[in-house]
Structures are given as structure tokens and as C-alpha cells.
Scaffold this active site. Structure first.
Site, mmCIF file in Angstrom:
data_model
loop_
_atom_site.group_PDB
_atom_site.id
_atom_site.type_symbol
_atom_site.label_atom_id
_atom_site.label_comp_id
_atom_site.label_asym_id
_atom_site.label_seq_id
_atom_site.Cartn_x
_atom_site.Cartn_y
_atom_site.Cartn_z
ATOM 1 N N GLY A 110 4.338 -1.360 2.677
ATOM 2 C CA GLY A 110 4.966 -1.447 1.355
ATOM 3 C C GLY A 110 6.127 -0.478 1.197
ATOM 4 O O GLY A 110 7.231 -0.866 0.836
ATOM 5 N N GLU A 130 6.948 7.535 1.890
ATOM 6 C CA GLU A 130 7.264 8.673 1.021
ATOM 7 C C GLU A 130 8.126 9.758 1.663
ATOM 8 O O GLU A 130 8.025 10.927 1.270
ATOM 9 C CB GLU A 130 5.946 9.302 0.561
ATOM 10 C CG GLU A 130 5.141 10.036 1.660
ATOM 11 C CD GLU A 130 4.048 9.227 2.337
ATOM 12 O OE1 GLU A 130 4.135 7.978 2.306
ATOM 13 O OE2 GLU A 130 3.111 9.823 2.900
ATOM 14 N N HIS A 159 3.329 5.602 -6.538
ATOM 15 C CA HIS A 159 2.578 6.086 -5.381
ATOM 16 C C HIS A 159 3.470 6.935 -4.472
ATOM 17 O O HIS A 159 3.119 8.071 -4.130
ATOM 18 C CB HIS A 159 1.997 4.889 -4.617
ATOM 19 C CG HIS A 159 1.228 5.243 -3.397
ATOM 20 N ND1 HIS A 159 -0.149 5.378 -3.404
ATOM 21 C CD2 HIS A 159 1.620 5.520 -2.129
ATOM 22 C CE1 HIS A 159 -0.555 5.707 -2.194
ATOM 23 N NE2 HIS A 159 0.490 5.800 -1.392
ATOM 24 N N GLU A 160 4.602 6.400 -4.093
ATOM 25 C CA GLU A 160 5.474 7.140 -3.161
ATOM 26 C C GLU A 160 6.006 8.404 -3.831
ATOM 27 O O GLU A 160 6.091 9.456 -3.206
ATOM 28 C CB GLU A 160 6.627 6.262 -2.672
ATOM 29 C CG GLU A 160 6.219 4.933 -2.048
ATOM 30 C CD GLU A 160 5.121 5.026 -1.006
ATOM 31 O OE1 GLU A 160 4.992 6.077 -0.352
ATOM 32 O OE2 GLU A 160 4.363 4.035 -0.861
ATOM 33 N N GLU A 176 -3.747 10.011 1.060
ATOM 34 C CA GLU A 176 -3.719 8.622 0.589
ATOM 35 C C GLU A 176 -4.754 8.360 -0.505
ATOM 36 O O GLU A 176 -4.441 7.724 -1.509
ATOM 37 C CB GLU A 176 -3.887 7.648 1.758
ATOM 38 C CG GLU A 176 -2.729 7.693 2.765
ATOM 39 C CD GLU A 176 -1.359 7.440 2.146
ATOM 40 O OE1 GLU A 176 -1.272 6.984 0.984
ATOM 41 O OE2 GLU A 176 -0.351 7.720 2.837
HETATM 42 N N1 TRP Z 1 2.381 6.560 3.797
HETATM 43 C C1 TRP Z 1 2.740 5.224 3.409
HETATM 44 C C2 TRP Z 1 2.156 5.034 2.033
HETATM 45 O O1 TRP Z 1 0.996 5.122 1.850
HETATM 46 C C3 TRP Z 1 2.191 4.187 4.321
HETATM 47 C C4 TRP Z 1 3.107 3.671 5.369
HETATM 48 C C5 TRP Z 1 4.326 3.180 5.183
HETATM 49 C C6 TRP Z 1 2.833 3.515 6.744
HETATM 50 N N2 TRP Z 1 4.831 2.727 6.377
HETATM 51 C C7 TRP Z 1 3.925 2.920 7.332
HETATM 52 C C8 TRP Z 1 1.761 3.815 7.533
HETATM 53 C C9 TRP Z 1 3.972 2.604 8.674
HETATM 54 C C10 TRP Z 1 1.792 3.520 8.879
HETATM 55 C C11 TRP Z 1 2.891 2.932 9.449
HETATM 56 O O2 TRP Z 1 2.820 4.841 1.091
HETATM 57 ZN ZN ZN Z 2 0.510 6.533 0.454
#
Ligand code: TRP
Ligand code: ZN
Length: 859
Positions: free
Chosen positions: A259, A262, A295-296, A318
Site C-alpha cells: 500500500g 513510511e 498509518h504512514e 506495525e
Molecule cells: N511498512 C509498510 C507499512 O506498513 C509496509 C511496506 C510497504 C512493505 N512496502 C513494503 C513491507 C514492501 C515489505 C515490503 O506501511
Molecule cells: Zn506500517
């Protein structure tokens, strides 16, 4: 848990701090699609936590090393597939500087991890272990460094983390004052335009805000920007957290595995998770975007300022950040509706995971590929665990504990032990038993026994709660958990006699007595879904109908209707029973109850999905038959439509929203109820109302909603063509068009529908959104995917084998469609296992997909 005999396994127990500290990093990027040069200057000092002299081991994958020098003197490191080593003997005793130059090819990077290109634009995705595909580096979250970045490239917009230092034609420099792990690094370069704004923080600092998009997408940024400003205000007001840089950038990228991400001061978003306007996005899209932006943004404190010591602690950032974004969405919208939606999601994804071969703890203790652990368990159950903690300690202690967490661990890479210690120090509670929620997998089952004894001073009502913690892969036995069970008691006339009380179950079996009651009460158990457990309690339909009509807890009121629907459906499926009048009457009363929020009524009218019913049947010892589930659900839908009958058209008309579009919860809830009514009406009127609604639609919620309803009824060919003609140039909208056809296809024709969609020139498996639209729509079509021919299984296996070399992360994620195989009959089990075996035998299978398939086959 994963196969712990796999030689590639990484274990929590093996954690060791890195041998060096890395206070400062300087990077220079010379961008070129086929041959980008990355120059890195890393200032190392010995880590006092690892006394003695150590080799320098750096991660690095798919890099071409051009040169390396220590303190200005050329060195020749030992290279292998996963990194480089410089022997301790070749390093000075104290501090030293390593300079490297490598070459990489972003244009060839289809895995979308590291530095890659998306339609002419450079971007990065480094979480979890993608930075090692950019340069040689200690790519682990406990190594936190200050980054200075210079970007050289012939593109108008050049972005990285932190504050801008300077820019000129074809270059820009950025400095991030906050030490961070490499997974939070980001770089973007492209022909982009900004949707700008600004924010004044509580302490009066001005922050420049930008959403960067491709030219043409400027009119889809306003909602995301509003969501960002709301998030910034909310985090100040509710958690006392201010933003800490002069600038906050968001970039929309079309090719993205998840999605959003961050990265410090430079969040990168899947276009789908940020771009929206009334014409192109549905109400659900708007709500999801608001939540993901939040969230981000919230990660800036929970994730970035305080990060994770190692990837086993992923839920530290998370789970907490999901918990925070759920609170935020509840505050922006309706807490009751948000809770119901979150629980629906939890059950559909997390319970499913927890009850199958991929079950793992919220904090796993081993993995092969960390990308496979960005799961519903880590995220959603991780958030539930925090909700339970808060319910147990109370709101004030929760706030104090969070303040202590930020004060104590700011700037650190922390662990779940640190997190729990903060709560122990705040409340003087011992949380060692509670910690099992983090270390043990599986969904606890809660059984409830009641006893009533009348007496002269009023009667005593006793609830006996018993918990069972079923075995999961690698964890055959488990101890009792601490389970907060929120309970309220109602009088037979519907008055609440005991308001919500949290019973803390800590033993396998425990009784709780309520004294001085005038009459035997009706219990409302697990209010607000106070713990992520399966409540196993046979309840007479009349009692469920009573709670559906009277429960003062909105979640449990919805839950009563849900449970009743499941009971009814289960009996229709397994015994060929007829729909219960109790259920139909209750639903009818609720549907037209104008005192209730339309969004709530819309949720209540939504029948349990086919996969949900398959899970429910499997839990009660039945082997689900997908075709029967489908036809029973359709029969119940028809019965419901007939029960609501002539009043449906009135409801559909009453819930139309006129005037300019607003994505706020109020009008969105009315549109949701209108579509729920329209779906039922379509079972009675041959599709006339839905066709009219499609033709008159003034926004995407209405036109896509009507289209989906028509397709579900086996109609809508003309509308599908119309929709395509209107939107063929729009990737995000066309994703909906692809997805809905696969999701709504009749089971027998599903393989042909998928074949037709994937043969189109605008199907591109390199684009995760498009791939997921078709293959996700397909696997979500329960009766089609699980058709007795086995064609669905073979088709998914073919596509996973094809996608794996291109994008292993997405292939591995999509393979979870198979995780429910143990539920089904022997024939289906054999066909799914054969499909999994065929995947496993594919040459050169990625670590990602081989781990997932191996785990699914291991039981
Ligand atoms: N940290 C991101 C979130 O929770 C998750 C995420 C985005 C991610 N891109 C990724 C995790 C690629 C693994 C690989 O918002
Ligand atoms: Zn996250």
C-alpha cells in the site's frame, strides 16, 4: 511456524548487535536506467557492545562493485552472493571510513525492491531488506545513521529524506538530521508535479507539505492532503507527537508491491492508496486512503523515531501503528462502524491465517524471508493485542505508558520486551502471561457456561469461561492466555442491568458471579470484540434476535445479526433448512430503523461471505462444499429481499444523496445502505433499478456499485462495455473493471474469464495492482476458485510460477489463496497439494515463494 530445518532460517535467538556503529552516511546517486552509479561513504566506529576486533560484513545483492577504499586506500573485499567482507586485519583499530562505488540497473528491477523504475520515474522500496540492492551496507534496523544524499540526474524533481540542502540543474542534496535504519531510506526522481500545502505544528513550526504525482493526476490529491493534515493534528492532540522536519513529501507510484511506505519525510505510496476524486474513487477507496495516509504518517513516531531492533520485532511498529490508525479512523468517522469493519477484516484474513498452515506468532521467532511476515497476524492481531492491553490497564495508564515509551526509547531500536516493560513500569502489573499473545500463534476458543440461582436478595448469575488454545505449526502446546472479556447483562425487557465490565480470564477455566439480580439476565459477551478469540456458544435463535433488537453495545448488536445469519446459513447448507423468520424479521426491523446510522444498517444487511461460511463450517466439524455454500447464500439473499419486499425501493430512493459529492462518513454511509438495498432489489426486479442507478450515477461509488450488482446477478454486459469505453485510459479505474469481472464470474466460466482478461494487451503482470486485480478477484471468487474441476487451482499455480521470477514478493503473497486447503474434501486437498508441489518443483523458485509453499505443504 516456518520449517525450522530449512538451512536458510534466521532465528531471533541468534540476535547479536552489529560490530560497528555508523554515525554518518553520505550517498551520491548518478542516475541512469541501465547503469546507475551509487557512491557510498560510511563512517564506522567500533561498537562498544561488541568488544574485540571484528571483520566488517556488509549486505549487498545484485551489485557490481566498481571500487572500494578504507580511509582512502583501495581494498579488495571478499565478495559473495549476499555481501562483502573485509577482514579485521585489513581494518584500522578505531574509527574508519569505507568508500564504495557500485553499479545497478533500476530499469531491469521488476521485483520493485531496491531502486527501480516505474513508468520513467525512479523510486525506491527498501523495507525490509531492499537497501542491500542499492549499495553495500549493514542492512539491519538496529544500525541507525544520519544520511546525506546527493542525487544527480536529468529529471525535474529529485527527492530524498530529510530537509533540502540545495539544488541546481540536474542535482539536489538532502540531509536527514534524524538517525535512521536503511529501510527508511528513499529516493524519487521523475517528471512530477506537486500538490502543495503547509502545516503549522503545535509549537508553531511551519512544515511544507507536498503530494507529488504525474502530470494529469493533480485533481486527485486534495483528499490525501486533507487526510495528512488531519493526521498531523490528531497525533498532536491524542498522542502529543509533533512532526520533526521542515518538509513532508508524499509520492504516488504506479508500480508498488504494497500500500505505502513510511520512509522518513518521504512517504512513497501506491497510486491506488493516495489518488482519489469523486469520479474515480469509491467511498471505500476514500476511507482506505485516509487510513493509509494516517498509518504512514503515524509511523514517523511509531517506527521511525522508535524503530525495531530486528525484524522479529516488526509488530512493535506495525501493530502499534495499525492500532493508532484504527483509533484515528474511528475518531474521524464512527467508532462502531469502524470496529465492525476491522473485525470483519480480522476474521477474514487473520483468523484464516491463524487457523491454517501459515499460522505464526505476532512476534515470530524464525523466518526464511522476512517479506513473508508482513501479515494480518503481525499487523491486525498486533493491533488487537494493543487494544487488549489498553482495555486491561485503562485509558489513563495507556496514555502514561505511551508517554514513557516515547521518552525512554526515542532514537532507539526497541523490542517487544521494551514495550511491555513500559507498561509494567507504568502500572506495576506483571505482563509475563500477557506476553503469550506475542509469542504463541493460534486463535483461542472461548466457551461460555451459564448458571442462574434465584434468591431472596436477588439471584446470582454465574458465567464460567473456559479457554482452549489450539495447536499451530511448531507449537503443539500452549499455556492459558490473559483474555479480557467485556460483558454486559440485559433484563428480559431489554434494559441494561449490568453495564460493560471487563472480566479478566487468566486461567483455563474461571467463573465470574453477578449478584442481586431481579431476573435471569441475557448476557452480551465479548462486547466491542474485546479479544481476538472465537466465541463458542450455542445460543438459541430467539436470544440472538433479542440482542439484535436490544443490545446497547453496537458491536454486539451487529454481531448478534451476524451470528444469526451464520446459524441460518449453516443450517441451510448442511440440512437444507429454510431461512428462519426470526432472522428475516430482525433484519427487516433493523434495515428500516431510522434511529440507526445508515452505515451500520448497511453492514448489518451484508450477509457473511462464502469464504467466511466455509471457515465457519470447518470450525464446527463440517467439510464445506463451495457450490452449496454459494447457492444457500443466494437463496438467503433472495429470502431477505422478499422479506423486505416492497419497502426496498423506498429505502433505495430515500438513501440517494443529492448535491455535491462529499466523501465524509455521513453521505458515504447513506450510499452504502442504498447499494445494499439495490443489491437486494436486483433479486426481485430483474435488474431494472440497478441499470437505472448505473445510468444516473454521479460518482464512482454509484457507478461501480451498480455495475458490481449487475454482474453479480449475471447481467451488466452493456454497462461493462460502457465503463470500459469511459475509463480505458485510466489505470486505477480499469483495475476495478478487471477485478470485478473475475470476482463476479459464474464459477464454471471463471477460468475462461481470467483467460480473456489476462490475454488483453492492457494486462501487465509486472504491475502488481493489475495482477492483483485479476488474480485477487479470481481467488476471492470462492465457488469459482474452489470449483470441483480443480481448474482454479491449476490456473493460480500457472500464474504464480510465471510471476515468481518477475516479482517474488507479490507471487508469495498471492500464494496464500491456497492456505485454506485443509478445510476442504479429500479431492480438493489432493488437487491443491498437487498444485503446490508443482510450484515447488519450478526451477529457480524464489526464497519468498518456496518458503510459503513449503510451509503450506508441511502439515
Ligand atoms: N511498512 C509498510 C507499512 O506498513 C509496509 C511496506 C510497504 C512493505 N512496502 C513494503 C513491507 C514492501 C515489505 C515490503 O506501511
Ligand atoms: Zn506500517
Amino acid at each position: 511456524m516456518p520449517d525450522t530445518t530449512d538451512p536458510r532460517t534466521i532465528r531471533l535467538a541468534d540476535y547479536q548487535p552489529f560490530a560497528f556503529l555508523l554515525p554518518q552516511v553520505a550517498l551520491t546517486f548518478r542516475l541512469a536506467p541501465q547503469a546507475t552509479r551509487v557512491l557510498a561513504r560510511l563512517d564506522f566506529t567500533p561498537n562498544p557492545a561488541r568488544p574485540g576486533r571484528h571483520d566488517l560484513r556488509l549486505h549487498g545483492e545484485a551489485l557490481r562493485l566498481i571500487s572500494a577504499a578504507v580511509d582512502g586506500r583501495a581494498v579488495v573485499p571478499a565478495l559473495d552472493d549476499t555481501g562483502l567482507t573485509i577482514a579485521a586485519a585489513d581494518l584500522p583499530e578505531g574509527a574508519f571510513t569505507l568508500e564504495t562505488e557500485v553499479e545497478i540497473a533500476p530499469e531491469a528491477n521488476t521485483a520493485l525492491e531496491g531502486l527501480y523504475m516505474s513508468r520513467g520515474m525512479y523510486c525506491t522500496q527498501c523495507e525490509a531488506e531492499g537497501f542491500r540492492k542499492i549499495t553495500y551496507y549493514p542492512d539491519r534496523p538496529d544500525v541507525m545513521a544520519r544520511f546525506r544524499v546527493r542525487i544527480e540526474g536529468d529529471l525535474p524533481v529529485l527527492l530524498s529524506n530529510g530537509n533540502p540542502l540545495g539544488q541546481g540543474p540536474c542535482w539536489a542534496e538532502w540531509d536527514d538530521p534524524w538517525p535512521k535504519p536503511a529501510y527508511l531510506f528513499a529516493l524519487v526522481a521523475g517528471d512530477l508535479v506537486a500538490h502543495p500545502d503547509r502545516f503549522i505544528t503545535a509549537s508553531g513550526r511551519e512544515v511544507a507539505l507536498n503530494i507529488w504525482v504525474r502530470p494529469g493526476d493533480e485533481d486527485r490529491c486534495a483528499w490525501g492532503m486533507e487526510a495528512l493534515k488531519k493526521s498531523m493534528t490528531w497525533d498532536e492532540e491524542v498522542y502529543g507527537r509533533e512532526y520533526d522536519l521542515d518538509i513532508f513529501n508524499i509520492v504516488a507510484v504506479d508500480d508498488f508491491n504494497m500500500g505505502a511506505m513510511e520512509n522518513k519525510g518521504l512517504n512513497i505510496f501506491n497510486s491506488k492508496a493516495v489518488l482519489a476524486n469523486a469520479a474515480t474513487a469509491t467511498d471505500d477507496d476514500f476511507a482506505r486512503i485516509e487510513a493509509i495516509i494516517a498509518h504512514e504518517y503515524f509511523h514517523n513516531w511509531t517506527g521511525n523515531r522508535i524503530t525495531c531492533r530486528d525484524w522479529f520485532q516488526l509488530c512493535l511498529k506495525e501493530g502499534l501503528t495499525v492500532y493508532r490508525d484504527q483509533q484515528f479512523s474511528g475518531d474521524m468517522r464512527s467508532h462502531a462502524v469502524k470496529r465492525i469493519e476491522d473485525v470483519l477484516m480480522l476474521r477474514a484474513r487473520q483468523f484464516r491465517e491463524d487457523q491454517g498452515p501459515l499460522a505464526h506468532a505476532v512476534r515470530p521467532d524464525s523466518f526464511v524471508e522476512i517479506n513473508n511476515f508482513y501479515t494480518a497476524t503481525v499487523y491486525e492481531k498486533g493491533a488487537e493485542v494493543i487494544g487488549m492491553l489498553r482495555r486491561m490497564v485503562g485509558d489513563d495508564a495507556y496514555a502514561q505508558a505511551l508517554d514513557l515509551y516515547f521518552a525512554r526509547h526515542d532514537g532507539q531500536a526497541a523490542t517487544i520486551e521494551d514495550w511491555l516493560t513500559v507498561f509494567e513500569d507504568t502500572t506495576a502489573r506483571d505482563l509475563s502471561q500477557f506476553k503469550r499473545w506475542y509469542t504463541e500463534a493460534g486463535t483461542p476458543r472461548l466457551k461460555v457456561y451459564e448458571a442462574w440461582s434465584p434468591g431472596p436478595q436477588g439471584g446470582t448469575y454465574t458465567l464460567t469461561l473456559a479457554q482452549e488454545n489450539p495447536p499451530t505449526p511448531g507449537q503443539p502446546e500452549k499455556g492459558a492466555k490473559v483474555i479480557p472479556v467485556a460483558v454486559g447483562l440485559l433484563n428480559p425487557n431489554g434494559d441494561e442491568v449490568v453495564p460493560t465490565t471487563v472480566l479478566e480470564l487468566t486461567k483455563p477455566v474461571q467463573s465470574f458471579a453477578f449478584e442481586g439480580l431481579a431476573a435471569r439476565p441475557i448476557p452480551s459477551i465479548l462486547r466491542g470484540f474485546s479479544a481476538p478469540v472465537v466465541l463458542e456458544r450455542e445460543v438459541p435463535a430467539a436470544e440472538r434476535a433479542f440482542l439484535l433488537a436490544h443490545d446497547t453495545d453496537p458491536f454486539n448488536r451487529w454481531e448478534a445479526g451476524r451470528a444469526l445469519a451464520k446459524d441460518v446459513l449453516a443450517r441451510m447448507i448442511t440440512q437444507g433448512a429454510a431461512p428462519l423468520p426470526d432472522f428475516l424479521d430482525g433484519m427487516a426491523r433493523l434495515a428500516f430503523d431510522e434511529g440507526l446510522d445508515p452505515a451500520f444498517r448497511a453492514l448489518a444487511l451484508r450477509l457473511p461471505g462464502e469464504d467466511d461460511m466455509a471457515a465457519t463450517l470447518a470450525q464446527s466439524g463440517h467439510v464445506p462444499d463451495p457450490a452449496r455454500i454459494r447457492s444457500a447464500r443466494q437463496a438467503l439473499s433472495l429470502a431477505l429481499a422478499q422479506a423486505l419486499g416492497p419497502r426496498l425501493a423506498g429505502l433505495e430512493a430515500a438513501m440517494r444523496v443529492e448535491g455535491p459529492f462529499s466523501a465524509e462518513a455521513g453521505p458515504a454511509g447513506r450510499r452504502a445502505l442504498r447499494l445494499a438495498a439495490l443489491a437486494l432489489l436486483t433479486r426481485l426486479d430483474g435488474g431494472a433499478a440497478a441499470r437505472a442507478a448505473y445510468a444516473a450515477a454521479g460518482n464512482m461509488t454509484e457507478s461501480f456499485g451498480a455495475l458490481a450488482i449487475l454482474l453479480e446477478a449475471g447481467q451488466g454486459t452493456a454497462q461493462l462495455a460502457d465503463f470500459e469505453a469511459r475509463w480505458k485510459g485510466d489505470r486505477l479505474v480499469m483495475d476495478k473493471w478487471f477485478a470485478v469481472q473475475a470476482a463476479m464470474a459464474a464459477p464454471e466460466s471463471l477460468p475462461a474469464v481470467v483467460a480473456r482478461l489476462t490475454a488483453r494487451p492492457d494486462f501487465d503482470m509486472k504491475n502488481p495492482n493489475r495482477f492483483r486485480a485479476v488474480l485477487g478477484g479470481f481467488t476471492g471468487n470462492h465457488a469459482g476458485f474452489h470449483h470441483e474441476s480443480g481448474a482454479g487451482y491449476a490456473l493460480l499455480a500457472d500464474w504464480l510460477i510465471r510471476l515468481d521470477p518477475v516479482n517474488p514478493q507479490t507471487a508469495a503473497r498471492m500464494s496464500t489463496a491456497f492456505e485454506t486447503w485443509p478445510r476442504y474434501d479429500a479431492d480438493r486437498q489432493a488437487m491443491i497439494r498437487a498444485a503446490l508441489q508443482r510450484i515447488l518443483a519450478a526451477p529457480g523458485l524464489s526464497r519468498d515463494l518456496s518458503e510459503m509453499v513449503g510451509r503450506m505443504l508441511a502439515i
